[in-house]
Design a protein around this motif. Structure first.
Motif, PDB file in Angstrom:
ATOM      1  N   LEU A 160     -25.048  44.622 -31.625  1.00 45.13           N
ATOM      2  CA  LEU A 160     -25.517  43.447 -30.886  1.00 45.13           C
ATOM      3  C   LEU A 160     -24.826  43.359 -29.527  1.00 45.13           C
ATOM      4  O   LEU A 160     -25.470  43.076 -28.509  1.00 45.13           O
ATOM      5  N   ALA A 161     -23.520  43.604 -29.519  1.00 42.05           N
ATOM      6  CA  ALA A 161     -22.748  43.505 -28.283  1.00 42.05           C
ATOM      7  C   ALA A 161     -23.198  44.536 -27.256  1.00 42.05           C
ATOM      8  O   ALA A 161     -23.369  44.218 -26.072  1.00 42.05           O
ATOM      9  N   LEU A 162     -23.402  45.778 -27.691  1.00 40.93           N
ATOM     10  CA  LEU A 162     -23.799  46.837 -26.754  1.00 40.93           C
ATOM     11  C   LEU A 162     -25.187  46.577 -26.191  1.00 40.93           C
ATOM     12  O   LEU A 162     -25.437  46.780 -24.991  1.00 40.93           O
ATOM     13  N   GLU A 163     -26.099  46.108 -27.028  1.00 45.71           N
ATOM     14  CA  GLU A 163     -27.448  45.773 -26.553  1.00 45.71           C
ATOM     15  C   GLU A 163     -27.395  44.613 -25.558  1.00 45.71           C
ATOM     16  O   GLU A 163     -28.121  44.600 -24.556  1.00 45.71           O
ATOM     17  N   LEU A 164     -26.527  43.660 -25.829  1.00 46.28           N
ATOM     18  CA  LEU A 164     -26.413  42.514 -24.930  1.00 46.28           C
ATOM     19  C   LEU A 164     -25.870  42.936 -23.569  1.00 46.28           C
ATOM     20  O   LEU A 164     -26.332  42.445 -22.532  1.00 46.28           O
ATOM     21  N   MET A 165     -24.891  43.844 -23.541  1.00 44.48           N
ATOM     22  CA  MET A 165     -24.320  44.287 -22.266  1.00 44.48           C
ATOM     23  C   MET A 165     -25.384  44.963 -21.402  1.00 44.48           C
ATOM     24  O   MET A 165     -25.435  44.762 -20.182  1.00 44.48           O
ATOM     25  N   VAL A 166     -26.234  45.747 -22.027  1.00 45.76           N
ATOM     26  CA  VAL A 166     -27.326  46.392 -21.287  1.00 45.76           C
ATOM     27  C   VAL A 166     -28.253  45.335 -20.686  1.00 45.76           C
ATOM     28  O   VAL A 166     -28.679  45.441 -19.533  1.00 45.76           O
ATOM     29  N   ALA A 167     -28.530  44.288 -21.468  1.00 46.97           N
ATOM     30  CA  ALA A 167     -29.467  43.258 -21.022  1.00 46.97           C
ATOM     31  C   ALA A 167     -28.898  42.396 -19.895  1.00 46.97           C
ATOM     32  O   ALA A 167     -29.637  41.969 -18.993  1.00 46.97           O
ATOM     33  N   VAL A 168     -27.585  42.123 -19.921  1.00 45.40           N
ATOM     34  CA  VAL A 168     -27.013  41.209 -18.927  1.00 45.40           C
ATOM     35  C   VAL A 168     -26.502  41.921 -17.686  1.00 45.40           C
ATOM     36  O   VAL A 168     -26.212  41.261 -16.678  1.00 45.40           O
ATOM     37  N   LEU A 169     -26.383  43.247 -17.721  1.00 49.58           N
ATOM     38  CA  LEU A 169     -25.818  43.983 -16.583  1.00 49.58           C
ATOM     39  C   LEU A 169     -26.515  43.672 -15.257  1.00 49.58           C
ATOM     40  O   LEU A 169     -25.834  43.404 -14.257  1.00 49.58           O
ATOM     41  N   PRO A 170     -27.857  43.694 -15.178  1.00 53.07           N
ATOM     42  CA  PRO A 170     -28.493  43.383 -13.883  1.00 53.07           C
ATOM     43  C   PRO A 170     -28.122  42.000 -13.356  1.00 53.07           C
ATOM     44  O   PRO A 170     -27.911  41.829 -12.154  1.00 53.07           O
ATOM     45  N   GLN A 171     -28.035  41.021 -14.247  1.00 49.03           N
ATOM     46  CA  GLN A 171     -27.680  39.672 -13.811  1.00 49.03           C
ATOM     47  C   GLN A 171     -26.230  39.613 -13.356  1.00 49.03           C
ATOM     48  O   GLN A 171     -25.910  38.923 -12.375  1.00 49.03           O
ATOM     49  N   VAL A 172     -25.339  40.334 -14.024  1.00 50.07           N
ATOM     50  CA  VAL A 172     -23.934  40.374 -13.609  1.00 50.07           C
ATOM     51  C   VAL A 172     -23.819  41.003 -12.217  1.00 50.07           C
ATOM     52  O   VAL A 172     -23.053  40.531 -11.369  1.00 50.07           O
ATOM     53  N   LYS A 173     -24.578  42.062 -11.973  1.00 50.29           N
ATOM     54  CA  LYS A 173     -24.564  42.695 -10.652  1.00 50.29           C
ATOM     55  C   LYS A 173     -24.992  41.715  -9.564  1.00 50.29           C
ATOM     56  O   LYS A 173     -24.478  41.756  -8.440  1.00 50.29           O
ATOM     57  N   ASN A 174     -25.932  40.842  -9.890  1.00 51.00           N
ATOM     58  CA  ASN A 174     -26.457  39.895  -8.913  1.00 51.00           C
ATOM     59  C   ASN A 174     -25.487  38.753  -8.613  1.00 51.00           C
ATOM     60  O   ASN A 174     -25.529  38.189  -7.514  1.00 51.00           O
ATOM     61  N   CYS A 175     -24.645  38.407  -9.575  1.00 56.31           N
ATOM     62  CA  CYS A 175     -23.882  37.177  -9.404  1.00 56.31           C
ATOM     63  C   CYS A 175     -22.373  37.322  -9.586  1.00 56.31           C
ATOM     64  O   CYS A 175     -21.659  36.325  -9.545  1.00 56.31           O
ATOM     65  N   TYR A 176     -21.850  38.551  -9.772  1.00 57.88           N
ATOM     66  CA  TYR A 176     -20.417  38.666 -10.088  1.00 57.88           C
ATOM     67  C   TYR A 176     -19.535  38.147  -8.962  1.00 57.88           C
ATOM     68  O   TYR A 176     -18.414  37.665  -9.209  1.00 57.88           O
ATOM     69  N   GLU A 177     -20.011  38.208  -7.723  1.00 62.49           N
ATOM     70  CA  GLU A 177     -19.208  37.711  -6.607  1.00 62.49           C
ATOM     71  C   GLU A 177     -19.072  36.193  -6.631  1.00 62.49           C
ATOM     72  O   GLU A 177     -18.201  35.632  -5.968  1.00 62.49           O
ATOM     73  N   GLN A 178     -19.938  35.517  -7.400  1.00 59.85           N
ATOM     74  CA  GLN A 178     -19.871  34.062  -7.518  1.00 59.85           C
ATOM     75  C   GLN A 178     -18.943  33.615  -8.653  1.00 59.85           C
ATOM     76  O   GLN A 178     -18.686  32.431  -8.800  1.00 59.85           O
ATOM     77  N   LEU A 179     -18.469  34.550  -9.462  1.00 57.02           N
ATOM     78  CA  LEU A 179     -17.585  34.196 -10.566  1.00 57.02           C
ATOM     79  C   LEU A 179     -16.259  33.665 -10.027  1.00 57.02           C
ATOM     80  O   LEU A 179     -15.673  34.257  -9.119  1.00 57.02           O
ATOM     81  N   ASN A 180     -15.798  32.549 -10.571  1.00 56.67           N
ATOM     82  CA  ASN A 180     -14.450  32.120 -10.215  1.00 56.67           C
ATOM     83  C   ASN A 180     -13.445  32.954 -11.015  1.00 56.67           C
ATOM     84  O   ASN A 180     -13.822  33.774 -11.843  1.00 56.67           O
ATOM     85  N   LEU A 181     -12.185  32.709 -10.781  1.00 56.07           N
ATOM     86  CA  LEU A 181     -11.159  33.560 -11.390  1.00 56.07           C
ATOM     87  C   LEU A 181     -11.169  33.459 -12.914  1.00 56.07           C
ATOM     88  O   LEU A 181     -11.038  34.472 -13.616  1.00 56.07           O
ATOM     89  N   ASN A 182     -11.340  32.261 -13.444  1.00 53.63           N
ATOM     90  CA  ASN A 182     -11.339  32.095 -14.900  1.00 53.63           C
ATOM     91  C   ASN A 182     -12.503  32.835 -15.553  1.00 53.63           C
ATOM     92  O   ASN A 182     -12.340  33.474 -16.601  1.00 53.63           O
ATOM     93  N   LEU A 183     -13.681  32.748 -14.948  1.00 57.43           N
ATOM     94  CA  LEU A 183     -14.844  33.434 -15.514  1.00 57.43           C
ATOM     95  C   LEU A 183     -14.703  34.944 -15.382  1.00 57.43           C
ATOM     96  O   LEU A 183     -15.083  35.699 -16.282  1.00 57.43           O
TER      97      LEU A 183
END
Length: 328
Positions: A172-195
């Motif tokens: 489940l975890a590996l499938e989820l990482m594949v699914a969320v990767l594009p969204q992480v690429k789009n928004c990782y610069e908006q993550l604060n330090l805690n996130l």
């Protein structure tokens, strides 16, 4: 006045629904009041009392508040899993799994928050309830583009933390990482330090291409946060704990940590600083002079010498001996 008996079931049904709509906020209020007492036993009692009448938001609030209290005090987590409470916890988890499977989350903010709260609670409690995780993974993948940053980071952290519990959860975890990767690429610069810390921790031990990519993105965000001086001492300490015990920590992040250690050296006691010094010195991320200076500021001269030698040995060409070091 005559009442049309044919309409009575419909009228009663509407009244029941209206009563339910009033009951759900009342249950949430009772849960929050019990949690605010800081007494986990009281909260567990309230959860048991109202469980049959709870909706999705109530269930998620129950689990989230139990995890919050259990994570705040030593030994409270054992109380959640105690024999007298384990049946109640199973009932909450089974009801949550069923509710998530039946509920159309859509763009409903409170239901999205329930996803984040439940995932966080499962991670804190180290709870590998497969039915809940399966339903949550499906919802995260289906609504990844509309999840808030906290909900996205929490999903990565929780599934990453629980992946080692079983092969089925790891899948489940590996499938989820594949699914969320594009969204992480789009928004990782908006993550604060805690996130960014949550995402970093969640992917530190996942050996898959998508997980490694997300890990690197989180490490880059952490480097930027450190370079810009955004970290508090508490955040820096949490990052040190994770980074220094992760074999794959990128070199730029280690260097950023070493730079910030100078900033926080007066706030650190000898024990945590010793861990940082020894780890960084052995991995060659600090210059010998930096190691020595920091050791003398917060620890013993003997420690300074050992770390100096470790760092110098790491940087010496093969076959050459490090120089003698005095004890000034």
């Amino acid at each position: 006045m005559k009442v049309n008996c044919l309409n009575e079931p419909a009228v009663l049904n509407r009244k029941r629904k209206a009563a339910k709509r009033l009951l759900y906020p009342f249950i949430n209020q009772r849960l929050i009041q019990a949690a605010d007492s800081n007494n986990l036993s009281v909260l567990i009692q309230v959860v048991g009392e109202y469980l049959p009448d709870m909706n999705l938001v109530n269930l998620a609030t129950s689990l989230h508040r139990m995890a919050k209290l259990a994570g705040a005090r030593y030994g409270e987590r054992a109380l959640v899993w105690a024999n007298s409470n384990s049946n109640l916890l199973d009932a909450v988890l089974n009801s949550l799994a069923s509710a998530f499977e039946k509920t159309d989350v859509g763009a409903n903010a409170s239901r999205h928050q329930s996803i984040g709260n439940t995932l966080w609670a499962l991670g804190v409690l180290h709870c590998d309830h497969y039915a809940s995780l399966r339903a949550l993974a499906h919802l995260v993948k289906a609504h990844v583009e509309t999840l808030k940053l906290y909900e996205l980071a929490t999903a990565i952290w929780s599934f990453g933390r629980l992946a080692s519990y079983s092969d089925s959860i790891q899948s489940l975890a590996l499938e989820l990482m594949v699914a969320v990767l594009p969204q992480v690429k789009n928004c990782y610069e908006q993550l604060n330090l805690n996130l960014a810390l949550m995402v970093y921790e969640g992917t530190a031990d996942l050996e898959c291409h998508a997980g490694l990519e997300i890990f690197d993105l989180a490490a880059n965000r952490l480097c930027l946060s450190l370079d810009q001086g955004e970290a508090s001492f508490e955040q820096f300490s949490a990052l040190c704990t994770m980074a220094l015990h992760t074999r794959s920590t990128p070199e730029p992040l280690l260097e950023a940590i070493s730079d910030q250690a100078f900033r926080f050296v007066d706030q650190m006691g000898p024990a945590p600083l010793t861990d940082i010094i020894v780890s960084l010195a052995m991995r060659g991320a600090w210059s010998p002079d930096a190691v020595t200076w920091c050791c003398y500021r917060a620890a013993s001269g003997e420690l300074a010498i050992s770390c100096f030698l470790a760092a110098r040995k790491k940087s010496q060409p093969a076959g050459t001996a490090p120089p003698d070091v005095g004890t000034t």
